[in-house]
Design a protein around this motif. Structure first.
Motif, PDB file in Angstrom:
ATOM      1  N   HIS A   6       0.831  -1.200   0.000  1.00  0.00           N
ATOM      2  CA  HIS A   6       0.000   0.000   0.000  1.00  0.00           C
ATOM      3  C   HIS A   6       0.870   1.257   0.000  1.00  0.00           C
ATOM      4  O   HIS A   6       0.623   2.197  -0.756  1.00  0.00           O
ATOM      5  CB  HIS A   6      -0.903  -0.012   1.232  1.00  0.00           C
ATOM      6  CG  HIS A   6      -1.783   1.192   1.357  1.00  0.00           C
ATOM      7  ND1 HIS A   6      -2.752   1.504   0.434  1.00  0.00           N
ATOM      8  CD2 HIS A   6      -1.830   2.166   2.301  1.00  0.00           C
ATOM      9  CE1 HIS A   6      -3.368   2.616   0.799  1.00  0.00           C
ATOM     10  NE2 HIS A   6      -2.813   3.035   1.922  1.00  0.00           N
ATOM     11  N   GLN A   9       2.470   1.773  -3.425  1.00  0.00           N
ATOM     12  CA  GLN A   9       1.544   2.347  -4.407  1.00  0.00           C
ATOM     13  C   GLN A   9       1.421   3.854  -4.238  1.00  0.00           C
ATOM     14  O   GLN A   9       1.410   4.602  -5.217  1.00  0.00           O
ATOM     15  CB  GLN A   9       0.163   1.696  -4.249  1.00  0.00           C
ATOM     16  CG  GLN A   9       0.086   0.266  -4.778  1.00  0.00           C
ATOM     17  CD  GLN A   9      -1.303  -0.292  -4.604  1.00  0.00           C
ATOM     18  OE1 GLN A   9      -1.871  -0.268  -3.515  1.00  0.00           O
ATOM     19  NE2 GLN A   9      -1.864  -0.782  -5.682  1.00  0.00           N
ATOM     20  N   ILE A  10       1.333   4.303  -2.980  1.00  0.00           N
ATOM     21  CA  ILE A  10       1.210   5.739  -2.724  1.00  0.00           C
ATOM     22  C   ILE A  10       2.438   6.487  -3.225  1.00  0.00           C
ATOM     23  O   ILE A  10       2.334   7.503  -3.924  1.00  0.00           O
ATOM     24  CB  ILE A  10       1.017   5.999  -1.219  1.00  0.00           C
ATOM     25  CG1 ILE A  10      -0.317   5.396  -0.727  1.00  0.00           C
ATOM     26  CG2 ILE A  10       1.071   7.482  -0.915  1.00  0.00           C
ATOM     27  CD1 ILE A  10      -1.534   6.071  -1.249  1.00  0.00           C
ATOM     28  N   SER A  13       2.638   6.571  -7.022  1.00  0.00           N
ATOM     29  CA  SER A  13       1.672   7.529  -7.550  1.00  0.00           C
ATOM     30  C   SER A  13       2.169   8.951  -7.384  1.00  0.00           C
ATOM     31  O   SER A  13       2.025   9.788  -8.278  1.00  0.00           O
ATOM     32  CB  SER A  13       0.320   7.361  -6.836  1.00  0.00           C
ATOM     33  OG  SER A  13      -0.191   6.074  -7.042  1.00  0.00           O
ATOM     34  N   GLY A 192      -9.435   9.153  -4.481  1.00  0.00           N
ATOM     35  CA  GLY A 192      -8.295   8.901  -3.610  1.00  0.00           C
ATOM     36  C   GLY A 192      -8.314   7.534  -2.978  1.00  0.00           C
ATOM     37  O   GLY A 192      -9.176   6.698  -3.277  1.00  0.00           O
ATOM     38  N   SER A 193      -7.353   7.310  -2.105  1.00  0.00           N
ATOM     39  CA  SER A 193      -7.228   6.045  -1.393  1.00  0.00           C
ATOM     40  C   SER A 193      -8.446   5.793  -0.513  1.00  0.00           C
ATOM     41  O   SER A 193      -9.207   6.712  -0.197  1.00  0.00           O
ATOM     42  CB  SER A 193      -5.980   6.058  -0.514  1.00  0.00           C
ATOM     43  OG  SER A 193      -4.842   6.454  -1.236  1.00  0.00           O
ATOM     44  N   HIS A 194      -8.585   4.540  -0.095  1.00  0.00           N
ATOM     45  CA  HIS A 194      -9.680   4.129   0.783  1.00  0.00           C
ATOM     46  C   HIS A 194     -11.043   4.451   0.177  1.00  0.00           C
ATOM     47  O   HIS A 194     -11.970   4.878   0.889  1.00  0.00           O
ATOM     48  CB  HIS A 194      -9.565   4.794   2.167  1.00  0.00           C
ATOM     49  CG  HIS A 194      -8.255   4.559   2.841  1.00  0.00           C
ATOM     50  ND1 HIS A 194      -7.773   3.304   3.139  1.00  0.00           N
ATOM     51  CD2 HIS A 194      -7.296   5.425   3.269  1.00  0.00           C
ATOM     52  CE1 HIS A 194      -6.594   3.405   3.726  1.00  0.00           C
ATOM     53  NE2 HIS A 194      -6.275   4.679   3.814  1.00  0.00           N
ATOM     54  N   ASP A 195     -11.148   4.268  -1.134  1.00  0.00           N
ATOM     55  CA  ASP A 195     -12.422   4.458  -1.829  1.00  0.00           C
ATOM     56  C   ASP A 195     -12.977   5.865  -1.598  1.00  0.00           C
ATOM     57  O   ASP A 195     -14.175   6.057  -1.386  1.00  0.00           O
ATOM     58  CB  ASP A 195     -13.431   3.400  -1.370  1.00  0.00           C
ATOM     59  CG  ASP A 195     -14.641   3.309  -2.291  1.00  0.00           C
ATOM     60  OD1 ASP A 195     -14.522   3.697  -3.464  1.00  0.00           O
ATOM     61  OD2 ASP A 195     -15.712   2.859  -1.826  1.00  0.00           O
ATOM     62  N   GLN A 225     -11.610   2.699   5.886  1.00  0.00           N
ATOM     63  CA  GLN A 225     -10.297   3.266   6.199  1.00  0.00           C
ATOM     64  C   GLN A 225      -9.427   2.332   7.044  1.00  0.00           C
ATOM     65  O   GLN A 225      -8.307   2.700   7.396  1.00  0.00           O
ATOM     66  CB  GLN A 225     -10.479   4.614   6.914  1.00  0.00           C
ATOM     67  CG  GLN A 225     -11.188   5.639   6.038  1.00  0.00           C
ATOM     68  CD  GLN A 225     -11.358   6.972   6.718  1.00  0.00           C
ATOM     69  OE1 GLN A 225     -10.386   7.569   7.193  1.00  0.00           O
ATOM     70  NE2 GLN A 225     -12.585   7.455   6.794  1.00  0.00           N
ATOM     71  N   ASN A 675      -2.365   8.050   2.933  1.00  0.00           N
ATOM     72  CA  ASN A 675      -3.377   8.021   1.881  1.00  0.00           C
ATOM     73  C   ASN A 675      -3.163   9.198   0.948  1.00  0.00           C
ATOM     74  O   ASN A 675      -2.495  10.175   1.302  1.00  0.00           O
ATOM     75  CB  ASN A 675      -4.790   8.034   2.466  1.00  0.00           C
ATOM     76  CG  ASN A 675      -5.097   9.316   3.218  1.00  0.00           C
ATOM     77  OD1 ASN A 675      -5.628  10.264   2.667  1.00  0.00           O
ATOM     78  ND2 ASN A 675      -4.740   9.343   4.513  1.00  0.00           N
ATOM     79  N   SER A 677      -4.903  11.597  -2.542  1.00  0.00           N
ATOM     80  CA  SER A 677      -6.071  11.965  -3.347  1.00  0.00           C
ATOM     81  C   SER A 677      -5.652  12.959  -4.419  1.00  0.00           C
ATOM     82  O   SER A 677      -4.664  13.688  -4.263  1.00  0.00           O
ATOM     83  CB  SER A 677      -7.175  12.567  -2.475  1.00  0.00           C
ATOM     84  OG  SER A 677      -6.764  13.804  -1.914  1.00  0.00           O
TER      85      SER A 677
END
Length: 684
Positions: A6, A9-10, A13, A192-195, A225, A675, A677
């Motif tokens: 995770h 990935q952040i 990005s 963003g992250s966490h849907d 989250q 996270n 966005s």
């Protein structure tokens, strides 16, 4: 392994987005309106919550901070809670069935939030059941707001009983700066992250000199989250962990209208609707018996629907005299649920609540050569229209209870007086105010304030202020709850405050130093009964004397392409009678923002927040970290004046942070993990 992936990935990005931004950022462009607002422009904004006359931060006799969309964009704030987290001397956390609670200048426990007055376009939004306007605070979506102001300290002389520890004043989107006349529309979206996802549309229509209308619709969603929390299993004493999703879905709609038939009169109308649904917020923690009763399902669910209608008139009788009046009605329906079936209580609790509020205000203003005075009448009426409890047992048995306080209503008649005058043969201003509040169910309360403001050379002022505030018991204090015994003998608590302030503002920097002391008597707090009485284990009581004192330092700096925003506070608060500290409120709070304009199109800003507290959570159990540190990085990019974008990474170092708990959760309430966005805004 999943956590490592995770984070990877952040960071990947982030690399791609920065590279993409750079392709645009360093090409030629004459458009840099996103960065054209100077520090002087930000500091000289109009403050409306500290007086019945418009003030600035320097001229206000009250300690206040102002925040607007340009700061929210700079900070990467997505919710009201995230915007409030950057405020000096204050913290925001979640509690059972609350999207955001808030405490200012100490006194941190699960009743402190009832001393914060919440006002929306001047309308008091605190509930008579809970005494707070913050249960669904994140439901006020930033996309629908024009500004927010936070008064630190008592504001009862202006805003009445709820303004005990502070005042949070929200202003809905006015659209007045969009265009002088004609039409304008803006669309914003985010992922963003966490849907996480968001979408808002805002439009404004104006006829030159006559009619203006604006509409804002917004939707915002936070998915699972994955907030992990520790607990101790009561039966075995083993240390285990659970997980909360903390999902939230927010929907807002605002419609505003203004009719100006001539240069002296304007008619206004606003309709506001907001809805919030939240799942797996924190549960009851260790509040009831000092144990983690809900274990791995320490959850609560909450939903709220609020509708507001306001109409008013502003009329200038002469160059120095004006009359304003408005009336409002608002209604709230909310639902709270928490599962206690695996505890000794043996049931799931569902609560359905409905409140309605009506009021109006008439205000006269007069300005003279060396003085100004405002006075008026304020009427508020609140009613708890419905309050139903449903208890669902382990055997699926259902018990429906209509709470005895259903149908309770209370009216408040208030007279207020607010003025400022220059003392003869000096350059010192004397600021004064008095509010008288008469409740149907409580005695007459008087709330005065007095201040002196004087210059210290060019660009500097000193301020000396005194204020008195009171807080009337709410229905929760009086009638209790399923585990809280009623107490109809409880009395309002009182608070006296004194402040000394020095402020200096020049073209490229601002400095403010504040020292304050609070004396709080007959404090309303929840205490454990010596012996449980049936299901009752708690009761709200007047618990004697409390005090708080501290110092605050604020600074803003701007030079060339660089800027810095700093606030530092040291706060101590304690119960004088028991000599116990409110140790969960951070004694040290540091907010440091550092910004740099990389080019005419690209700006980077880094938020840094640090808290140090004496204990990990309200109960005093200090097995967790007492320090909170979080860094957020935000890139704002402007292709043209019409097209802007943002990329934000929050909790950059992926720290396992915990905020103190209102309900004694072990180690506190977990903050979100790293996270990111990205958002786009287009205006046409």
């Amino acid at each position: 392994m999943s956590a490592i992936w995770h984070v990877f990935q952040i960071k990947w990005s982030l690399t791609l987005v920065v590279a993409g931004f750079s392709c645009f950022a360093f090409s030629d462009s004459s458009s840099n309106s996103l960065f054209n607002m100077s520090l002087a422009d930000l500091l000289d904004v109009t403050i409306s919550s500290t007086s019945h006359f418009d003030e600035t931060k320097m001229s206000s006799a009250t300690t206040v901070v102002h925040s607007s969309p340009i700061q929210w964009k700079q900070q990467g704030a997505r919710t009201l809670g995230e915007a409030l987290s950057h405020m000096p001397s204050s913290i925001g956390v979640q509690g059972a069935g609350t999207t955001q609670m808030f405490a200012v200048r100490g006194y941190f426990d699960f009743a402190a939030d009832t001393g914060i007055a919440v006002r929306l376009d001047g309308i008091p939004m605190n509930k008579i059941r809970s005494g707070t306007g913050l249960l669904s605070a994140n439901g006020y979506d930033l996309a629908a707001l024009e500004s927010l102001e936070l008064i630190r300290g008592p504001g009862s002389s202006l805003h009445g009983t709820d303004a005990f520890h502070g005042v949070l004043s929200l202003q809905t989107k006015s659209h007045s700066n969009d265009s002088e006349y004609g039409k304008s529309t803006s669309v914003s979206s985010a992922l963003g992250s966490h849907d996480y996802s968001a979408l808002s549309v805002s439009s404004h229509t104006a006829e030159q000199g006559t009619h203006q209308a604006g509409t804002t619709l917004s939707y915002r969603k936070f998915g699972d989250q994955d907030l992990r929390y520790p607990y101790t299993e009561p039966a075995s004493g083993l240390h285990k962990s659970g997980e909360r999703s903390n999902e939230q879905e927010i929907l807002n709609g605002v419609f505003s209208y203004m009719y100006t038939p001539n240069q002296t009169t304007e008619y206004i109308g606003t309709a506001y609707l907001f809805k919030v649904d939240a799942n797996q917020l924190p549960g009851v923690g260790r509040e009831i018996l000092g144990e983690s009763l809900q274990e791995d399902k320490d959850w609560s669910d909450y939903s709220s629907l609020t509708s507001v209608l306001k109409v008013g008139i502003n009329h200038r009788r002469s160059e120095r005299s004006s009359l304003s009046a408005f009336a409002y009605y608002w209604r709230n329906v909310d639902f709270f649920s928490t599962d206690l079936s695996n505890t000794f209580l043996g049931f799931r609790l569902d609560e359905d609540r409905e409140e309605s509020h009506f009021g109006f205000q008439v205000l006269n203003r007069h300005e003279f050569r060396d003085s100004s005075v405002a006075y008026g009448y304020d009427f508020r009426s609140g009613s708890l229209d419905d309050f139903a409890e449903t208890l669902i047992g382990k055997d699926d048995s259902v018990t429906n209870n209509q709470r005895v306080e259903t149908g309770f209503s209370d009216d408040v008649h208030s007279l207020f007086f607010d003025g400022r005058t220059s003392i003869a043969s000096s350059s010192i201003d004397f600021v004064y105010g008095l509010r008288l509040d008469k409740y149907t169910s409580f005695d007459l309360q008087a709330s005065p304030r007095l201040s002196l403001i004087g210059p210290v050379g060019e660009g500097s002022v000193w301020k000396l202020s005194y204020g008195h505030a009171f807080r009337a018991p709410n229905l929760f204090h009086l009638y209790g709850a399923s585990t809280t015994k009623p107490n109809f003998d409880i009395q309002p608590d009182q608070l006296d405050n004194i402040e000394v302030v020095f402020q200096r503002q020049v073209q490229d920097y601002f400095v403010s130093v504040t020292a304050f002391k609070n004396w709080w008597s007959d404090a309303i707090r929840s205490v454990l009964l010596d012996q449980p009485e049936g299901d009752f284990v708690l009761q709200y009581q007047n618990t004697g004397k409390n005090e708080a004192y501290g110092a605050e330092f604020e600074a803003k700096f701007e030079r060339n392409r660089s800027r810095a925003d700093l606030s530092l506070s040291y706060i101590k608060s304690r119960n004088v009678d028991s000599n116990d500290d409110y140790a969960a409120f951070p004694d040290w709070i540091l907010n440091l923002g550092l910004g740099y304009q990389l080019s005419d199109r690209l700006d980077v800003y880094m938020n840094n927040r640090f808290h140090h507290r004496q204990e990990a959570s309200e109960s005093g159990v200090s097995q967790g970290s007492r320090q909170f540190f979080r860094a957020d990085v935000i890139f704002n990019w402007e292709q043209t004046e019409r097209l802007t974008a943002q990329f934000a990474v929050r909790n950059l170092f992926d720290r396992n942070n915990y905020l103190p708990s209102y309900f004694g959760h072990e180690e506190g309430v977990p903050d979100t993990a790293i996270n990111a966005s990205v958002s786009l805004n287009f205006r046409f």
